[in-house]
Every structure is written in structure tokens, then in C-alpha cells.
Design an enzyme around this catalytic site. Structure first.
Site, short mmCIF file in Angstrom:
data_model
loop_
_atom_site.label_atom_id
_atom_site.label_comp_id
_atom_site.label_asym_id
_atom_site.label_seq_id
_atom_site.Cartn_x
_atom_site.Cartn_y
_atom_site.Cartn_z
N CYS A 123 -2.60 32.93 11.79
CA CYS A 123 -2.34 33.66 13.03
C CYS A 123 -1.81 32.72 14.10
O CYS A 123 -2.46 32.46 15.11
CB CYS A 123 -3.63 34.36 13.48
N GLU A 124 -0.63 32.18 13.84
CA GLU A 124 0.06 31.25 14.74
C GLU A 124 1.55 31.47 14.59
O GLU A 124 2.07 31.49 13.48
CB GLU A 124 -0.24 29.78 14.37
N ARG A 160 2.72 20.08 7.75
CA ARG A 160 3.66 19.04 8.12
C ARG A 160 4.86 19.56 8.92
O ARG A 160 5.41 18.83 9.75
CB ARG A 160 4.14 18.27 6.88
N TYR A 176 0.27 14.31 1.51
CA TYR A 176 -0.03 14.84 2.84
C TYR A 176 0.05 16.36 2.91
O TYR A 176 0.38 16.92 3.94
CB TYR A 176 0.88 14.21 3.90
N GLU A 216 0.81 -1.21 0.00
CA GLU A 216 0.00 0.00 0.00
C GLU A 216 0.85 1.27 0.00
O GLU A 216 0.84 2.05 0.96
CB GLU A 216 -0.93 -0.01 1.22
N PRO A 217 1.61 1.52 -1.06
CA PRO A 217 2.38 2.76 -1.14
C PRO A 217 1.47 3.95 -1.41
O PRO A 217 0.51 3.87 -2.17
CB PRO A 217 3.32 2.51 -2.33
N GLY A 218 1.77 5.07 -0.80
CA GLY A 218 1.00 6.29 -1.03
C GLY A 218 1.92 7.45 -1.32
O GLY A 218 2.00 7.95 -2.44
N ARG A 219 2.69 7.85 -0.30
CA ARG A 219 3.63 8.96 -0.46
C ARG A 219 4.58 8.71 -1.64
O ARG A 219 4.88 9.62 -2.41
CB ARG A 219 4.44 9.11 0.83
N TYR A 257 5.44 17.75 12.31
CA TYR A 257 6.57 16.81 12.37
C TYR A 257 7.93 17.46 12.21
O TYR A 257 8.94 16.75 12.16
CB TYR A 257 6.47 15.77 11.24
#
Length: 431
Positions: A361-362, A330, A390, A290-293, A334
Site C-alpha cells: 500500500c505505497e 531496491r 540484496y 569481500e565480493p558479495g553481489r 535506489y
């Protein structure tokens, strides 16, 4: 350049798949996700080839659609002969709407709702991966009401340390996903399946984590799972016909990243499975990956317009852009690393080190810190690379920012595959 599909034209503009990024920004506005169809298709084909050559086609590659889910990506992977895995009712609905055959869909998720399971059973989804005993009971009840037998797999935690970020390690015992091997929980789940008359246990599933470069954890997971399948045969007399080893191969986000070619990774896993099966005299299972990235990640980039450059003497220089954590969370989640460049001066040397700040506003709304970049001014177009996975799928309307459009490039030509949200879209469900 980070990937071969990125080039610089005579005007010094960055091009992706032959399309001028500056022109794309002018035509479609920014922020803008851009994806290269040729890269996606070749990634699909590389996985498909190794499955055919190394395992004689006795398996299926399933695109992990949580990386990027929309109708067009399902159409592409379907045309390339892949299945898909989904992790929510929304992903399942999108895949079915795009024409993905239900029998080639694997439905994951550690906390599926009753309604989602009803939907999956009603649509005859090919495999439902059960994550806990309560789910097995719900599935059996739903299947009985609908007069069906449901094919299930059990998600198992093989106890593998994938050497990746704690947030994306999923194969260790301390994980919200699946049944643990060490505690005997996984074997009890196999026994539980045998008590339900409307469930058919097809096999086992595991997934050890994401953005992994080392082949060894994948191969070891394959060995562990086959040994467990042998234990099930010895203890319960059950031979399971399928094994799903999940996904997780990493991609090149920055120059120092050195991922193995996808074909080598799958080939090494297949070798470990075949070797272990031979040693245990266990029939080789039908394999799923199940590859995605690794299918969509390197195909994409995100274009921003520079709003301002703010230098704090002896501290840092902020390059402020018209997007941020609402279209790429991301780094905030992370501390994920990216490469960026000025799309309208792509051939110029990177003579500055900057922090790319977003518009939310962060204080933590950053795309990256200490990033080499060309000297830029307000109005320049910034490209952040390797954002195909992602980014759109994790985007939000934080601060009521509309989500960007997504365009797909084919033979140098762009087509819009997801429209840019409007302010009207933002308030559509408000009462």
C-alpha cells in the site's frame, strides 16, 4: 538472455540452470526467489583462481554475506574455500551455525553493539574491523574480561569517488563508515590501538562502494592504502601485515551494463598493490577481498504471478504482481534497473512498455518503470532477473506480507533452502 544460465525450452518457458520457471512457480508458489548453484560456485572459483595465480595464494576471498545470508550460502562458500564477512550478530550466528570456521570470518559494522562484540570475541572471530574509537575501547574491555587478545583491522576512508549512487558510496570523507585519511583521524586510530594491551592491530580495511564497473577506483584505493601503510611504518615504526580492500564489483542487471570479469578486476587491483609496494619497498601484505553481489547477484531471479494489468490511456500500463517492495525494495531505494520477462512466453517479443507495480500500500511500490515486456494477462508468470543479491536480504514483512521461499537449482533440480513464511510466522513474536 541476460546471463548464459537462462534458456528457453520447447514449451517457450524460461529455464534457469535447466529448471523450468513455470513449473517452479506451480510447485513452490509465488513470489519465489530462485538461485542457480552452478553460477554461485563458478563465481567463487573465479575469485579464488585469480588470488592463487596472481598473488600466489597470499590472501583470502571473503564472501560479503549481507548480499544474501542463509545457512546454505555459507555452506557453499565454505566448500569453495572462501571466508566470509558479516555485519551483525545475526549474520555471525547464521555463519557459525552453518559451520563456517570462526577464524575465516571478518566482522564488520559501523555501529556494533556491546553484546555483538562480546559474542564475536567469545566465538574467536578471526578479524574484527573497528569503525570508531569507542569501538576500540569496548573491544579492549571485552577482550580483557574474557582473557583474550583480539585481532582487529581499522576501516579507513581512502577518499575515493566510486562514481556510483550516493547511497552506496562508502569511501568518501562524508560517510558514516570508518576513519578519514584527510583529517589525520586514521593515523590517530592506529596510535590508539597501540595503547590497548588486549588488541592486536593486523591491518587496514577499506570499501569504496558497490555496483562499480570501472577498475580504476579499486586500483587507486589499493595504492592509497599501501601509501598509508608506508606512512604508518615511517611515523610509528609499525609494519602492518594485512590489507582488506573490500568488495563492490558490479554485475549485469540490464543489457547495457558492461561489467569487467571478476578475475580482471582483482588482477588489476593486485597489480596496483604490488607495484606500489615495490616502489615503496614495503612488504606485500596478505590481501583480503569481500565480493558479495558479484558472487550471488546474477545467480538469482524472482518469480511473480500477474494479478492484473491496468492501462491508463495515454499515461502508462501497470502490470500488478503478487510481490513488490517487501521482497525487492531496491527500486524504491535506489531506482535500481532490472530486466523482466514473461516466464511462460519467454520466447515471445517484448511488444509492450510497462510499469511493474507491487502489492504494498505505497504509490512508490514499484519493481521498475518504462520496462520492455511481452504482453501479459492475469495469471501469467513474471520473472525479474538478477535478483540474487540484496533482495531476500533486504526483504521485510511490510503490510504483514510473509517473506517468499528461496529455492536453489543444481543440475536442473530444485531444493528449498529457505521456507516460505506463514501467517503464523508473522505473529510469532506478538504478545
Amino acid at each position: 538472455m541476460l546471463t548464459p544460465n537462462l534458456t528457453v525450452n520447447e514449451q517457450g518457458h524460461l529455464c534457469v540452470g535447466g529448471a523450468d520457471c513455470v513449473q517452479l512457480a506451480q510447485q513452490y508458489q509465488t513470489p519465489l526467489y530462485v538461485m542457480d548453484e552452478a553460477v554461485i560456485r563458478e563465481s567463487c572459483r573465479s575469485y579464488h583462481r585469480v588470488m592463487e595465480e596472481a598473488y600466489h595464494g597470499n590472501g583470502m576471498i571473503c564472501y560479503a554475506s549481507k548480499a544474501f545470508s542463509c545457512k546454505e550460502i555459507y555452506r557453499i562458500v565454505r566448500e569453495e574455500g572462501l571466508g566470509t564477512d558479516v555485519v551483525s550478530g545475526g549474520e555471525l550466528y547464521t555463519a557459525l551455525q552453518a559451520g563456517m570456521p570462526a577464524e575465516k570470518i571478518v566482522f564488520h559494522g559501523n555501529s556494533k553493539t556491546y553484546a555483538e562484540l562480546e559474542y564475536a570475541v567469545r566465538e574467536d572471530v578471526g578479524r574484527i574491523v573497528a569503525d570508531h574509537l569507542t569501538e576500540l575501547a569496548m573491544l579492549n574491555e571485552i577482550a580483557a574480561v574474557q582473557g583474550k587478545t583480539v585481532s582487529v583491522m581499522l576501516r579507513v576512508k581512502p577518499g575515493i569517488d566510486a562514481h556510483t549512487h550516493d547511497f552506496v558510496q562508502t569511501g568518501k570523507i562524508d560517510s558514516k563508515f570508518g576513519f578519514a585519511l584527510e583529517t589525520g583521524e586514521a593515523l590517530e586510530a592506529v596510535k590508539a590501538c597501540g595503547t590497548y594491551s588486549n588488541l592486536k592491530l593486523l591491518g587496514l580495511h577499506c570499501h569504496i562502494g558497490s555496483q562499480i564497473f570501472d577498475t580504476a577506483p579499486f586500483a587507486e584505493a589499493g595504492r592509497v592504502m599501501v601509501r598509508f601503510m608506508q606512512q604508518i611504518r615511517a611515523d610509528l615504526g609499525i609494519v602492518l601485515p594485512e590489507l582488506n580492500l573490500g568488495g563492490g564489483p558490479g554485475i549485469k542487471y540490464v543489457q547495457n551494463d558492461d561489467p569487467r570479469p571478476f578475475g580482471e578486476i582483482v588482477n588489476d587491483i593486485i597489480w596496483a598493490v604490488r607495484e606500489t609496494c615495490a616502489a615503496l619497498d614495503y612488504p606485500q601484505p596478505y590481501l583480503l577481498f569481500e565480493p558479495g553481489r558479484s558472487i550471488v547477484g546474477a545467480s538469482g531471479l524472482t518469480l511473480y504471478r500477474v494479478a492484473a494489468v491496468k492501462t491508463i490511456p495515454n499515461v502508462r500500463t501497470y502490470v500488478l504482481v503478487d510481490g513488490g517492495m517487501c521482497d525487492n525494495p531496491r527500486y524504491a531505494l535506489y531506482q535500481s534497473q532490472y530486466e523482466a520477462l514473461c516466464a511462460n512466453h519467454a520466447a515471445a517479443p517484448k511488444d509492450a512498455v510497462v510499469t511493474i507495480g507491487g502489492k504494498c500500500c505505497e504509490s512508490g511500490d514499484l519493481i521498475g518503470e518504462h520496462m520492455p515486456l511481452q504482453t501479459v494477462v492475469a495469471g501469467d508468470i513474471l520473472a525479474v532477473l538478477a535478483t540474487g543479491a540484496y533482495n531476500y536480504s533486504m526483504s521485510s514483512n511490510y503490510n504483514r506480507n510473509p517473506r517468499p521461499a528461496v529455492v536453489m537449482i543444481r543440475d536442473g533440480e530444485a531444493r528449498e533452502i529457505i521456507r516460505r513464511e506463514s501467517y503464523e510466522d508473522i505473529v510469532r513474536n506478538d504478545l
